[in-house]
Design an enzyme around this catalytic site. Structure first.
Site, PDB file in Angstrom:
ATOM      1  N   ASP A  20       1.270  -1.214  -4.370  1.00 24.96           N
ATOM      2  CA  ASP A  20       2.684  -0.867  -4.186  1.00 24.96           C
ATOM      3  C   ASP A  20       2.985   0.626  -4.282  1.00 24.96           C
ATOM      4  O   ASP A  20       3.979   1.038  -4.891  1.00 24.96           O
ATOM      5  CB  ASP A  20       3.545  -1.624  -5.203  1.00 24.96           C
ATOM      6  CG  ASP A  20       3.272  -3.113  -5.229  1.00 24.96           C
ATOM      7  OD1 ASP A  20       2.624  -3.616  -4.302  1.00 24.96           O
ATOM      8  OD2 ASP A  20       3.712  -3.775  -6.184  1.00 24.96           O
ATOM      9  N   LYS A  80       4.783  -8.395  -0.401  1.00 28.30           N
ATOM     10  CA  LYS A  80       4.948  -9.396  -1.453  1.00 28.30           C
ATOM     11  C   LYS A  80       6.294  -9.215  -2.141  1.00 28.30           C
ATOM     12  O   LYS A  80       6.929  -8.161  -2.052  1.00 28.30           O
ATOM     13  CB  LYS A  80       3.816  -9.291  -2.487  1.00 28.30           C
ATOM     14  CG  LYS A  80       3.782  -7.998  -3.292  1.00 28.30           C
ATOM     15  CD  LYS A  80       2.564  -7.964  -4.204  1.00 28.30           C
ATOM     16  CE  LYS A  80       2.494  -6.700  -5.056  1.00 28.30           C
ATOM     17  NZ  LYS A  80       3.540  -6.604  -6.089  1.00 28.30           N
ATOM     18  N   CYS A 113       3.676  -4.568 -12.130  1.00 35.23           N
ATOM     19  CA  CYS A 113       2.745  -5.096 -11.134  1.00 35.23           C
ATOM     20  C   CYS A 113       1.281  -4.868 -11.505  1.00 35.23           C
ATOM     21  O   CYS A 113       0.440  -5.745 -11.280  1.00 35.23           O
ATOM     22  CB  CYS A 113       3.059  -4.494  -9.767  1.00 35.23           C
ATOM     23  SG  CYS A 113       4.722  -4.913  -9.176  1.00 35.23           S
TER      24      CYS A 113
END
Length: 203
Positions: A20, A80, A113
């Site tokens: 990310d 996602k 994350c």
């Protein structure tokens, strides 16, 4: 007595995860330019050594694409909404890598994350290596406590240079000279030793 986990790595049994690292995080993530620079080193070295790479983007419609400094044009980047990278598509992707044992993690955010990815991977019996100079958060407190949480759970915390030299293993490695060029200049300071946890005040 249980065998000690040493966390040794090999190019053919490892994969680099880029989590990310997106445009919209630029204004808020501590030391983001430096984190991007180190992640770029890791990605370039992975490409040089022909190591598997997996990249995700968290809700790219709102948070934008992966930063331009990281060339992921040759990768399938998985969108996602789940915080962990271990979505079904990623699980399917890594299931195709023979003898995969070790996951090397870079990205954002450490306490969300990254941490949730680490726990999911450990649950699946992978050795997990967090590149501490290639992950960050909006808060240094969150970053530092997440490091402790992941270490307590069984992840290995290491630096980019240490990991790349461990992957080479030997100065006679055919890709050592290329990797040496990548790490020749010292990795940039990402605040690991210049901030206290409490209050985020400079030491």
């Amino acid at each position: 007595m249980a065998a000690c986990r040493l966390g040794k790595v090999g190019v053919k049994t490892s994969a680099l995860f880029l989590c990310d690292m997106q445009e919209k995080f630029r204004p808020t993530i501590k030391y983001y330019p430096q984190i991007i620079q180190v992640a770029s080193r890791m990605l370039n070295a992975a490409n040089v050594m022909d190591m598997a790479v997996v990249a995700t983007e968290q809700y790219p419609k709102g948070l934008g694409p992966t930063v331009s400094e990281l060339d992921v044009s040759q990768l399938k980047v998985f969108p996602k909404t789940k915080f962990s990278m271990m979505i079904p598509e990623v699980q399917e992707q890594i299931s195709k890598i023979p003898d995969l044992k070790s996951i090397i993690l870079c990205g954002l955010e450490t306490q969300v994350c990254i941490q949730q990815t680490v726990l999911d991977l450990l649950e699946r019996n992978f050795d997990v290596h967090v590149i501490v100079d290639a992950v960050s958060s909006r808060s240094m407190v969150d970053r530092m406590y997440a490091f402790q949480r992941m270490k307590d759970a069984g992840a290995f915390l290491t630096t980019s240079e240490s990991m790349l030299l461990m992957l080479c293993n030997d100065a006679s490695h055919p890709k050592f000279k290329a990797v040496q060029k990548i790490i020749w200049d010292e990795a940039p300071d990402s605040g690991l030793l210049t901030h206290r946890i409490i209050g985020e005040t400079s030491v």
